[in-house]
Write a protein that holds these residues in place. Structure first.
Motif, PDB file in Angstrom:
ATOM      1  N   GLU A 152       0.843  -1.204   0.000  1.00 53.13           N
ATOM      2  CA  GLU A 152       0.000   0.000   0.000  1.00 53.13           C
ATOM      3  C   GLU A 152       0.873   1.246   0.000  1.00 53.13           C
ATOM      4  OE1 GLU A 152      -3.874  -1.590   2.478  1.00 53.13           O
ATOM      5  OE2 GLU A 152      -2.506  -0.206   3.462  1.00 53.13           O
ATOM      6  N   TRP A 153       0.296   2.336  -0.466  1.00 49.45           N
ATOM      7  CA  TRP A 153       0.974   3.633  -0.425  1.00 49.45           C
ATOM      8  C   TRP A 153      -0.086   4.694  -0.292  1.00 49.45           C
ATOM      9  CZ3 TRP A 153       3.119   6.873  -4.967  1.00 49.45           C
ATOM     10  CH2 TRP A 153       3.946   7.886  -4.476  1.00 49.45           C
ATOM     11  N   LEU A 158      -6.520   1.605 -13.898  1.00 47.83           N
ATOM     12  CA  LEU A 158      -5.791   0.514 -13.242  1.00 47.83           C
ATOM     13  C   LEU A 158      -6.690  -0.228 -12.253  1.00 47.83           C
ATOM     14  CD1 LEU A 158      -2.348   2.243 -12.686  1.00 47.83           C
ATOM     15  CD2 LEU A 158      -2.751   0.185 -14.050  1.00 47.83           C
ATOM     16  N   ALA A 159      -7.573   0.511 -11.583  1.00 48.89           N
ATOM     17  CA  ALA A 159      -8.519  -0.118 -10.650  1.00 48.89           C
ATOM     18  C   ALA A 159      -9.520  -0.981 -11.417  1.00 48.89           C
ATOM     19  CB  ALA A 159      -9.239   0.941  -9.829  1.00 48.89           C
ATOM     20  N   THR A 176      -4.791   9.901  -1.045  1.00 52.47           N
ATOM     21  CA  THR A 176      -5.279   8.734  -1.772  1.00 52.47           C
ATOM     22  C   THR A 176      -4.502   7.515  -1.301  1.00 52.47           C
ATOM     23  OG1 THR A 176      -5.761  10.101  -3.710  1.00 52.47           O
ATOM     24  CG2 THR A 176      -5.603   7.731  -4.065  1.00 52.47           C
ATOM     25  N   GLN A 177      -5.217   6.487  -0.861  1.00 52.41           N
ATOM     26  CA  GLN A 177      -4.587   5.239  -0.461  1.00 52.41           C
ATOM     27  C   GLN A 177      -4.692   4.270  -1.634  1.00 52.41           C
ATOM     28  OE1 GLN A 177      -6.475   3.110   2.723  1.00 52.41           O
ATOM     29  NE2 GLN A 177      -4.653   1.895   3.129  1.00 52.41           N
ATOM     30  N   VAL A 178      -3.544   3.799  -2.092  1.00 50.46           N
ATOM     31  CA  VAL A 178      -3.496   2.867  -3.212  1.00 50.46           C
ATOM     32  C   VAL A 178      -2.971   1.541  -2.694  1.00 50.46           C
ATOM     33  CG1 VAL A 178      -2.528   2.426  -5.488  1.00 50.46           C
ATOM     34  CG2 VAL A 178      -3.032   4.767  -4.802  1.00 50.46           C
ATOM     35  N   GLN A 179      -3.704   0.476  -2.994  1.00 52.71           N
ATOM     36  CA  GLN A 179      -3.279  -0.869  -2.612  1.00 52.71           C
ATOM     37  C   GLN A 179      -3.022  -1.653  -3.894  1.00 52.71           C
ATOM     38  OE1 GLN A 179      -6.266  -3.230  -0.696  1.00 52.71           O
ATOM     39  NE2 GLN A 179      -4.840  -4.842  -0.169  1.00 52.71           N
ATOM     40  N   LEU A 180      -1.809  -2.171  -4.043  1.00 52.66           N
ATOM     41  CA  LEU A 180      -1.465  -3.010  -5.185  1.00 52.66           C
ATOM     42  C   LEU A 180      -1.991  -4.407  -4.900  1.00 52.66           C
ATOM     43  CD1 LEU A 180       2.154  -1.695  -5.554  1.00 52.66           C
ATOM     44  CD2 LEU A 180       0.259  -1.204  -7.065  1.00 52.66           C
ATOM     45  N   ARG A 211      -8.625   4.198  -2.494  1.00 53.84           N
ATOM     46  CA  ARG A 211      -9.525   4.695  -1.459  1.00 53.84           C
ATOM     47  C   ARG A 211      -9.129   6.115  -1.112  1.00 53.84           C
ATOM     48  NH1 ARG A 211      -9.752   1.977   4.362  1.00 53.84           N
ATOM     49  NH2 ARG A 211      -8.769   3.891   5.005  1.00 53.84           N
ATOM     50  N   ARG A 212     -10.094   7.010  -1.043  1.00 54.69           N
ATOM     51  CA  ARG A 212      -9.832   8.406  -0.703  1.00 54.69           C
ATOM     52  C   ARG A 212      -9.808   8.581   0.810  1.00 54.69           C
ATOM     53  NH1 ARG A 212      -7.674  11.547  -4.056  1.00 54.69           N
ATOM     54  NH2 ARG A 212      -8.609  13.277  -2.972  1.00 54.69           N
ATOM     55  N   LEU A 213      -8.798   9.304   1.299  1.00 52.83           N
ATOM     56  CA  LEU A 213      -8.670   9.649   2.719  1.00 52.83           C
ATOM     57  C   LEU A 213      -8.553  11.164   2.813  1.00 52.83           C
ATOM     58  CD1 LEU A 213      -5.977   7.017   3.751  1.00 52.83           C
ATOM     59  CD2 LEU A 213      -8.424   6.879   4.173  1.00 52.83           C
ATOM     60  N   GLY A 214      -9.662  11.852   2.623  1.00 49.77           N
ATOM     61  CA  GLY A 214      -9.609  13.317   2.594  1.00 49.77           C
ATOM     62  C   GLY A 214      -8.884  13.782   1.347  1.00 49.77           C
TER      63      GLY A 214
END
Length: 149
Positions: A63-64, A89-90, A104-108, A98-101
């Motif tokens: 994740e990043w 890509l999603a 952006t949280q990206v999970q590979l 996923r948006r966090l305010g």
């Protein structure tokens, strides 16, 4: 902002399809590959905790958490195109976003899976010998990308 406790060491496994897209003649494919390669490079390689606006958020392996502006700066792809490429890509099943305010949280999704060649589809006709991969061909028979001419 983002604070990382450990520095990354080691090697990065990059799928051949990603490298093919990176050297493609299609500029959108090249930019998509650049964004995905950036995500691969910066994704956490171990579980950890990051601090965002004085909040501690757990970040798992693969994740990043970043901003679109930071992705724009690292990839040199416009921010509006970055968000469209992340959505693409999603849709392809490569990442989950996923948006966090404002972050952006990206999970590979396939971060821990081994990189293997895709198997060819079987047909009912006679079987032909498998095609040699470009890496196993002699230098004179390897594909020549037009961008390097």
């Amino acid at each position: 902002m983002l604070y990382l406790k450990k520095k990354r060491k080691g090697f990065l496994r990059v799928p051949n399809e990603l490298l093919d897209d990176l050297y493609s003649d299609d500029p959108v494919l090249r930019k998509k590959a650049r964004v995905y390669l950036c995500l691969l490079r910066h994704a956490f390689f171990v579980d950890g905790v990051i601090t965002l606006s004085r909040k501690k958020i757990p970040c798992r392996r693969g994740e990043w958490i970043t901003t679109l502006r930071q992705l724009e700066e690292k990839t040199e792809v416009p921010k509006t195109l970055v968000s469209r490429l992340l959505a693409k890509l999603a849709d392809e099943g490569c990442i989950r976003v996923r948006r966090l305010g404002r972050f952006t949280q990206v999970q590979l999704l396939h971060f821990d899976e081994p990189v293997v060649a895709k198997a060819a589809k079987s047909t009912d006709g006679p079987k032909s010998p498998p095609a040699a991969s470009p890496a196993t061909l002699p230098l004179t028979q390897r594909p020549n990308y037009k961008r390097f001419e």
